[in-house]
Design a protein around this motif. Structure first.
Motif, PDB file in Angstrom:
ATOM      1  N   TYR A  59       0.820  -1.217   0.000  1.00  0.00           N
ATOM      2  CA  TYR A  59       0.000   0.000   0.000  1.00  0.00           C
ATOM      3  C   TYR A  59       0.858   1.274   0.000  1.00  0.00           C
ATOM      4  O   TYR A  59       0.329   2.374   0.187  1.00  0.00           O
ATOM      5  N   VAL A  60       2.157   1.116  -0.192  1.00  0.00           N
ATOM      6  CA  VAL A  60       3.071   2.270  -0.247  1.00  0.00           C
ATOM      7  C   VAL A  60       3.702   2.338  -1.628  1.00  0.00           C
ATOM      8  O   VAL A  60       4.102   1.315  -2.194  1.00  0.00           O
ATOM      9  N   ALA A  61       3.789   3.548  -2.181  1.00  0.00           N
ATOM     10  CA  ALA A  61       4.454   3.770  -3.464  1.00  0.00           C
ATOM     11  C   ALA A  61       5.658   4.675  -3.251  1.00  0.00           C
ATOM     12  O   ALA A  61       5.669   5.509  -2.332  1.00  0.00           O
ATOM     13  N   PRO A  62       6.713   4.535  -4.084  1.00  0.00           N
ATOM     14  CA  PRO A  62       7.885   5.408  -3.962  1.00  0.00           C
ATOM     15  C   PRO A  62       7.482   6.885  -3.972  1.00  0.00           C
ATOM     16  O   PRO A  62       6.629   7.303  -4.758  1.00  0.00           O
ATOM     17  N   GLY A  63       8.073   7.648  -3.084  1.00  0.00           N
ATOM     18  CA  GLY A  63       7.778   9.076  -3.017  1.00  0.00           C
ATOM     19  C   GLY A  63       6.606   9.439  -2.134  1.00  0.00           C
ATOM     20  O   GLY A  63       6.325  10.629  -1.931  1.00  0.00           O
ATOM     21  N   ASP A  64       5.912   8.457  -1.565  1.00  0.00           N
ATOM     22  CA  ASP A  64       4.765   8.732  -0.694  1.00  0.00           C
ATOM     23  C   ASP A  64       5.185   9.454   0.577  1.00  0.00           C
ATOM     24  O   ASP A  64       6.326   9.337   1.043  1.00  0.00           O
ATOM     25  N   VAL A  65       4.243  10.177   1.142  1.00  0.00           N
ATOM     26  CA  VAL A  65       4.392  10.748   2.477  1.00  0.00           C
ATOM     27  C   VAL A  65       3.426   9.993   3.377  1.00  0.00           C
ATOM     28  O   VAL A  65       2.207  10.061   3.185  1.00  0.00           O
ATOM     29  N   ILE A  66       3.955   9.227   4.332  1.00  0.00           N
ATOM     30  CA  ILE A  66       3.108   8.360   5.149  1.00  0.00           C
ATOM     31  C   ILE A  66       3.348   8.627   6.631  1.00  0.00           C
ATOM     32  O   ILE A  66       4.331   9.258   7.020  1.00  0.00           O
ATOM     33  N   ALA A  67       2.427   8.137   7.449  1.00  0.00           N
ATOM     34  CA  ALA A  67       2.582   8.188   8.903  1.00  0.00           C
ATOM     35  C   ALA A  67       2.544   6.755   9.425  1.00  0.00           C
ATOM     36  O   ALA A  67       1.774   5.924   8.931  1.00  0.00           O
ATOM     37  N   ILE A  68       3.372   6.466  10.406  1.00  0.00           N
ATOM     38  CA  ILE A  68       3.409   5.153  11.040  1.00  0.00           C
ATOM     39  C   ILE A  68       3.256   5.351  12.544  1.00  0.00           C
ATOM     40  O   ILE A  68       4.021   6.093  13.166  1.00  0.00           O
ATOM     41  N   GLY A  69       2.258   4.691  13.114  1.00  0.00           N
ATOM     42  CA  GLY A  69       1.999   4.820  14.539  1.00  0.00           C
ATOM     43  C   GLY A  69       2.900   3.936  15.382  1.00  0.00           C
ATOM     44  O   GLY A  69       3.846   3.318  14.896  1.00  0.00           O
ATOM     45  N   GLY A  70       2.594   3.879  16.674  1.00  0.00           N
ATOM     46  CA  GLY A  70       3.386   3.105  17.600  1.00  0.00           C
ATOM     47  C   GLY A  70       2.990   1.637  17.626  1.00  0.00           C
ATOM     48  O   GLY A  70       2.080   1.212  16.925  1.00  0.00           O
ATOM     49  N   GLY A  71       3.701   0.867  18.434  1.00  0.00           N
ATOM     50  CA  GLY A  71       3.406  -0.553  18.579  1.00  0.00           C
ATOM     51  C   GLY A  71       4.317  -1.427  17.741  1.00  0.00           C
ATOM     52  O   GLY A  71       4.969  -0.965  16.798  1.00  0.00           O
ATOM     53  N   THR A  72       4.333  -2.703  18.080  1.00  0.00           N
ATOM     54  CA  THR A  72       5.282  -3.619  17.452  1.00  0.00           C
ATOM     55  C   THR A  72       4.871  -4.055  16.050  1.00  0.00           C
ATOM     56  O   THR A  72       5.731  -4.314  15.212  1.00  0.00           O
ATOM     57  N   THR A  73       3.572  -4.153  15.771  1.00  0.00           N
ATOM     58  CA  THR A  73       3.150  -4.540  14.420  1.00  0.00           C
ATOM     59  C   THR A  73       3.524  -3.444  13.423  1.00  0.00           C
ATOM     60  O   THR A  73       4.011  -3.726  12.324  1.00  0.00           O
ATOM     61  N   ALA A  74       3.305  -2.183  13.806  1.00  0.00           N
ATOM     62  CA  ALA A  74       3.704  -1.066  12.948  1.00  0.00           C
ATOM     63  C   ALA A  74       5.216  -1.035  12.778  1.00  0.00           C
ATOM     64  O   ALA A  74       5.729  -0.698  11.700  1.00  0.00           O
ATOM     65  N   TYR A  75       5.944  -1.406  13.818  1.00  0.00           N
ATOM     66  CA  TYR A  75       7.407  -1.452  13.747  1.00  0.00           C
ATOM     67  C   TYR A  75       7.879  -2.509  12.752  1.00  0.00           C
ATOM     68  O   TYR A  75       8.772  -2.253  11.935  1.00  0.00           O
ATOM     69  N   VAL A  76       7.277  -3.691  12.793  1.00  0.00           N
ATOM     70  CA  VAL A  76       7.638  -4.753  11.847  1.00  0.00           C
ATOM     71  C   VAL A  76       7.297  -4.322  10.422  1.00  0.00           C
ATOM     72  O   VAL A  76       8.048  -4.590   9.480  1.00  0.00           O
TER      73      VAL A  76
END
Length: 237
Positions: A59-76
């Motif tokens: 669900y990510v494309a090169p050049g995207d601006v994304i946000a990633i939250g906390g927690g271990t699943t988001a970390y993986v």
């Protein structure tokens, strides 16, 4: 086993957030408001998190601006993303200290990271008014969030009300919201709701989710993706 040994073991498990001491013994934390430390959670359900993360990278494309939250699943998820070609030229907004450290450790500086600041939680997330103010000033294509529990038909919950508020802030600046969570979260409960099902675009979980919960979730959310853990195991062998 002596009473002293039992008390010592209970104290050690309580320090790790795996149970809560009460008069005469201990109770599970699965129905309480606390959560295990990030270091403890990172060792739980590793295969499930890998399968979910590999689906999420799509669900990510090169050049995207994304946000990633906390927690271990988001970390993986962040680990798999940074190892993929999709990470080329992306910008990551995160309130996760471990995710920020992952980006900082990259030999290539093709990925930019913006850290929110804020108060640190047990899951090594930055939350609170400072984090929320930074988030509100930005805009992202997609936000990827973990969750402590999934409640049908309520939605997605966290034990920490400040973390729930920061997750809500990140959702408010995103064009698309994706929740990453393994099937065990449908049997947990938490205090603070941060998203209703109709506020989430995609839920990515694993195929261990029971058919009844999967059917009910599919009726409530726009898209439900079931990642196959067996595929991840085969690839790693």
């Amino acid at each position: 086993m002596s009473a002293m040994t039992i008390r010592r073991d209970i104290a050690e498990l309580a320090d790790k957030g795996l149970l809560k001491r009460v008069h005469g013994g201990a109770v599970t934390t699965s129905t309480l408001l606390s959560e295990p430390l990030f270091s403890v959670k990172s060792q739980m359900d590793i295969g499930l998190k890998d399968a979910i993360a590999q689906e999420a990278v799509k669900y990510v494309a090169p050049g995207d601006v994304i946000a990633i939250g906390g927690g271990t699943t988001a970390y993986v998820f962040a680990q798999h993303l940074l190892e993929s070609q999709q990470s080329s030229g992306i910008t990551i907004l995160t309130n996760s200290i471990p995710v920020a450290e992952l980006v900082q450790a990259l030999e290539s500086k093709d990925v930019e990271v913006i850290v929110t600041g804020g108060v640190i939680t047990r899951s090594n997330s930055l939350v609170g008014p400072i984090a929320d103010k930074v988030v509100a000033s930005l805009r992202v294509n997609t936000v990827f969030l973990g969750t402590h529990s999934v409640s049908i038909p309520r939605g997605f919950l966290m034990p920490n009300s400040l973390e729930a508020a920061t997750d809500m802030a990140m959702m408010s600046i995103a064009d698309r919201t994706i929740v990453l969570t393994d099937h065990t979260k449908w049997s947990c409960t938490s205090l603070s709701l941060f998203a209703r099902f109709d506020q989430v675009d995609t839920v990515i979980t694993d195929d261990g989710l029971d058919p009844d919960s999967a059917a009910k979730t599919k009726d409530l959310v726009k898209e439900l993706v079931l990642a196959h853990q067996s595929e991840t195991i085969e690839e790693s062998e």
